[in-house]
Design an enzyme around this catalytic site. Structure first.
Site, PDB file in Angstrom:
ATOM      1  N   LYS A  25       0.850  -1.256  -0.071  1.00 22.04           N
ATOM      2  CA  LYS A  25       0.065  -0.098  -0.125  1.00 22.04           C
ATOM      3  C   LYS A  25       0.999   1.216   0.138  1.00 22.04           C
ATOM      4  O   LYS A  25       0.697   2.272  -0.921  1.00 22.04           O
ATOM      5  CB  LYS A  25      -0.827  -0.148   1.106  1.00 22.04           C
ATOM      6  CG  LYS A  25      -1.879   1.216   1.471  1.00 22.04           C
ATOM      7  CD  LYS A  25      -2.427   1.152   2.697  1.00 22.04           C
ATOM      8  CE  LYS A  25      -1.595   1.236   3.716  1.00 22.04           C
ATOM      9  NZ  LYS A  25      -2.253   1.356   5.173  1.00 22.04           N
ATOM     10  N   THR A  26       1.972   1.364   0.879  1.00 20.99           N
ATOM     11  CA  THR A  26       2.692   2.423   1.025  1.00 20.99           C
ATOM     12  C   THR A  26       3.376   2.590  -0.396  1.00 20.99           C
ATOM     13  O   THR A  26       3.545   3.955  -0.949  1.00 20.99           O
ATOM     14  CB  THR A  26       3.804   2.384   2.187  1.00 20.99           C
ATOM     15  OG1 THR A  26       3.187   1.608   2.968  1.00 20.99           O
ATOM     16  CG2 THR A  26       4.362   3.636   2.527  1.00 20.99           C
TER      17      THR A  26
ATOM     18  N   ASP B 149      -4.287   8.270   3.849  1.00 24.08           N
ATOM     19  CA  ASP B 149      -3.769   6.796   4.264  1.00 24.08           C
ATOM     20  C   ASP B 149      -4.456   6.570   5.445  1.00 24.08           C
ATOM     21  O   ASP B 149      -5.017   7.447   6.267  1.00 24.08           O
ATOM     22  CB  ASP B 149      -2.195   6.551   4.274  1.00 24.08           C
ATOM     23  CG  ASP B 149      -1.620   5.577   4.599  1.00 24.08           C
ATOM     24  OD1 ASP B 149      -2.484   4.604   3.895  1.00 24.08           O
ATOM     25  OD2 ASP B 149      -0.538   5.160   4.639  1.00 24.08           O
ATOM     26  N   GLU B 150      -4.749   5.237   5.621  1.00 22.00           N
ATOM     27  CA  GLU B 150      -5.127   4.747   6.985  1.00 22.00           C
ATOM     28  C   GLU B 150      -6.588   5.324   6.971  1.00 22.00           C
ATOM     29  O   GLU B 150      -7.001   5.814   8.097  1.00 22.00           O
ATOM     30  CB  GLU B 150      -4.338   5.131   8.278  1.00 22.00           C
ATOM     31  CG  GLU B 150      -2.677   4.671   8.194  1.00 22.00           C
ATOM     32  CD  GLU B 150      -2.467   3.095   8.317  1.00 22.00           C
ATOM     33  OE1 GLU B 150      -3.366   2.363   8.216  1.00 22.00           O
ATOM     34  OE2 GLU B 150      -1.378   2.885   8.326  1.00 22.00           O
TER      35      GLU B 150
END
Length: 710
Positions: free
Chosen positions: A34-35, A217-218
């Site tokens: 993902k990163t 993100d998150e």
DNA sequence: CATAGCCGCCTTTTT
DNA sequence: GGCGGCTATG
């Protein structure tokens, strides 16, 4: 971007990276890259002609932001994209649009302990006692309201029972106190920004045009206020990209609303959804355990973790007698790994509560294993650091009475309680701030001449510091530290003060780094950003040290070998989660997050006895252990599989003095019977601390003491 | 006014 | 077991 770079990506990763315009949701399981997708996406956007400063990426921690910045640049993306946490972004927005937001740009950011003080004051001011209305509880309630974008006024209107009406009064007073001090708490940063965007469409449009591409993100751990901010920021262009994993949502208690990610497709109906389900991080055995565990959560969308790596080693489950042995066992195992050539920075120990680090630290010190504890606030919570920062806060925000009170007599300069009370009374009578009152000390008739003089000297010193506010931060800190007398007060002291001195030096180093790297450096910006810093941000991933942290802090990280300790009922799941099914599921997700950090080695453990608040208690293993899909025979072994006290490292030295464990009963020739308090294992020079029944405690060298077991 | 020592409080996770 | 706040004493 060179085309070759895309070849490293899987088809779905590429789809997410190359989606430019319009809403995009990336549902990414753990270890799915993902990163990598996000950083590639930043590069791809720039590649597609988007100006870097039109990109805004939101990360969950400052550390993640720093890393993402570096990675994006390494990929060839030119710098200039705004990458930060929600809170940092809000600080910048509020400072820039202070007037429109109804705040002063010089606000202080109030952290947890500042908030606690203000809340305590608020409860008292409302004529309530702090036992029935504990500040912590009230703060929690107010925080929940703020996270849901409900301000004191509207809450007052909707409060219809006794408790709510009382809470409303407290909330109003708390807000007043913050306003008087020109302070914003963490939640305010989000709340005020959400209101600014709601109420001022001119500002909203300006910001929406500035940040034409928003990446979050998150996303599973965003709260309602953050959702509103995001929604308003993309209202003009809809270029929102959210990534996350509902199974890794672990901040519900802090207001995170998992519905944000579940309802993404409703909020942006034309959203493209990309799923990243392959896992490139962990071996298949580890993933099977994670998969088996998380399947016990009922309110969840079915999802498989697709392994791409071979089966690997079995997940290791070990039971120990107590926390000291558990810690020792972990230390022993890590030594073995190190001896086998594994890197210490590739090992981590996770636990449910911070207090559990102690036993592990002690074991690591004895085994001489270098480690670093990654903890919430530790550094910036130290007294000496808070003192220095309080001086700086007063310089930029003289209304900050909290900071002023902290330094007015630190180091001691003869300004005591009575003097302050009188100055305060004068301030109240004249409708001015405490600091202003101090500047007019000569006019405070209630004060004796000596008191007036002391205040005047203090104010003069502060005013002299103010002349340097425009300079770089590090030199200002040094000046304040030296000229305020703080340095001198520490130089006289002992070992403790020596450490304090070193801490301040570390602060100055960090400030110098800030001076060199900050986008818009200033003392004000420094103070506002530093308040948002946590120790996770200073976690040094390159150091050859084992990382110790809570399961929460482990989010987003990965290691070859992971140790999760304390898998006991009441600890994980935590007892405070028992009565609520949703909270129980969050505990399960917490363990899921921990497990999926491991690449090749996963070691779970629990102890039959654990000391809680100084008391040794019998434990029951965690129900989660049974949910891992591991054969029962391997779950509850009677004897430790790979550790026994006899098989200690020092045994190799050849000397074999007897070994003792804490709590063991022993007898000494002269002193009689006693109980072992501590055993410091140093081979043949081992020391044992025994509390004898006579009442006295002795440290004895084992080789001479001639202790016998009872 | 400063300091030391004691008592009683809380103790999940953190931007 | 740790910390903050309070009190008693110098």
């Amino acid at each position: 971007m060179q085309h070759a770079l895309y070849d490293q990506l899987t088809a779905s990763q590429r789809e997410a990276v190359l989606h430019i315009e319009g809403p995009l949701l990336v549902l990414a399981g753990p270890g799915s890259g993902k990163t990598r997708v996000i950083t590639y996406r930043i590069a791809a956007l720039i590649d597609a002609g988007v100006r870097p400063d039109n990109i805004c990426a939101i990360t969950f921690t400052n550390k993640a932001a720093t890393e993402m910045r570096q990675r994006a640049v390494a990929l060839g993306a030119s710098a200039g994209a705004h990458i930060s946490t929600f809170h940092s972004l809000c600080v910048r927005i509020l400072r820039r649009y202070a007037e429109q937001a109804g705040v002063r740009a010089s606000f202080s950011v109030y952290d947890e302990s500042d908030q606690a003080r203000c809340m305590k004051q608020a409860v008292k001011d409302c004529g309530l006692d702090t036992t029935n209305f504990s500040p912590a509880r009230m703060l929690e309630a107010v925080s929940a309201l703020k996270n849901n974008v409900i301000d004191a006024q509207s809450f007052t209107q909707q409060a219809d029972d006794f408790f709510s009406r009382t809470l409303a009064r407290i909330y109003l007073r708390y807000e007043q106190i913050l306003a008087e001090r020109n302070g914003l708490d963490f939640d305010d940063l989000l709340l005020k920004t959400a209101f600014l965007l709601r109420d001022r469409s001119d500002v909203r449009i300006e910001l929406a045009n500035r940040f034409r591409f928003l990446l979050i993100d998150e996303y599973q751990d965003t709260n309602h206020a953050q959702y509103r901010i995001a929604r308003d920021l993309v209202s003009e262009h809809n270029n929102i990209c959210a990534t996350g994993d509902p199974d890794q949502s672990i901040y519900r208690w802090r207001g995170a609303d998992i519905r944000n990610i579940l309802a993404f497709e409703k909020d942006w109906p034309d959203a493209v959804v990309v799923k990243l389900e392959e896992n490139f991080r962990s071996t298949a055995r580890i993933l099977e355990a994670a998969d088996s565990l998380i399947a016990f959560n009922q309110s969840r969308k079915q999802k498989r973790l697709l392994p791409t790596r071979p089966a690997g080693k079995d997940v290791d489950v070990t039971v120990f007698e107590d926390e000291a042995e558990e810690a020792h066992g972990v230390a022993h195992r890590i030594k073995e790994l190190a001896d086998a050539g594994q890197s210490l920075r590739e090992a981590a120990v996770f636990y449910r509560v911070n207090a559990m680090s102690r036993a592990v630290e002690e074991a690591f010190i004895r085994s001489k294993i270098p480690y670093q504890v990654v903890r919430g606030v530790e550094f910036y919570n130290r007294k000496e650091i808070r003192d220095v920062l309080a001086y700086l806060k007063v310089l930029v925000n003289p209304r900050d009475e909290l900071a002023l009170m902290r330094i007015i007599n630190t180091p001691a300069r003869g300004i005591g309680k009575t003097t302050i009370d009188r100055a305060r009374a004068y301030a109240a009578a004249n409708g001015i701030t405490l600091y202003e009152a101090c500047t007019r000390a000569g006019n405070i008739d209630a004060l004796p001449k000596a008191g007036q003089a002391k205040l005047t000297v203090f104010v003069k010193m502060i005013e002299q510091f103010k002349a340097h506010v425009g300079e770089k931060v590090a030199p200002v800190i040094e000046r304040v530290f030296v000229e305020s007398g703080l340095e001198k007060s520490l130089e006289l002291g002992g070992l403790r003060d020596q450490a304090a001195l070193e801490n301040v030096e570390e602060l100055m180093n960090a400030a110098a780094q800030y001076d060199a790297e900050a986008e818009e450096p200033s003392l004000l910006d420094y103070l506002q950003q530093v308040a948002l810093f946590s120790d996770v941000d200073s976690y040094d991933t390159s150091a050859e040290r084992v990382a110790l942290m809570t399961l929460h802090a482990a989010k987003g990280l990965e290691f070859d070998n992971v140790f999760i300790i304390g898998l006991e009922d009441g600890l994980l799941p935590h007892e405070r989660s028992y009565d609520d099914r949703d909270q129980m599921e969050e505990e399960r997700r917490l363990l899921f997050v921990g497990i999926t950090r491991a690449r090749t080695g996963l070691n779970l453990s629990w102890a039959r006895y654990r000391t809680v608040r100084g008391q040794m208690l019998r434990t029951i293993h965690s129900q989660f252990l049974e949910e891992l899909g591991i054969e029962p025979a391997r779950l509850d072994t009677e004897q430790q599989a790979w550790y026994s006290p006899d098989d200690d490292d020092n045994a190799r030295t050849g000397a074999h003095p007897p070994k003792f464990v804490t709590g063991q009963k022993v007898r000494h020739e002269c002193f009689g019977p006693g109980k072992v308090e501590e055993f410091i294992d140093m081979g043949e020079n081992s020391v044992v601390v025994v509390k004898f029944n006579t009442g006295q405690t002795k440290s004895l060298l084992v080789k001479y003491a001639d202790l016998s077991e009872i």
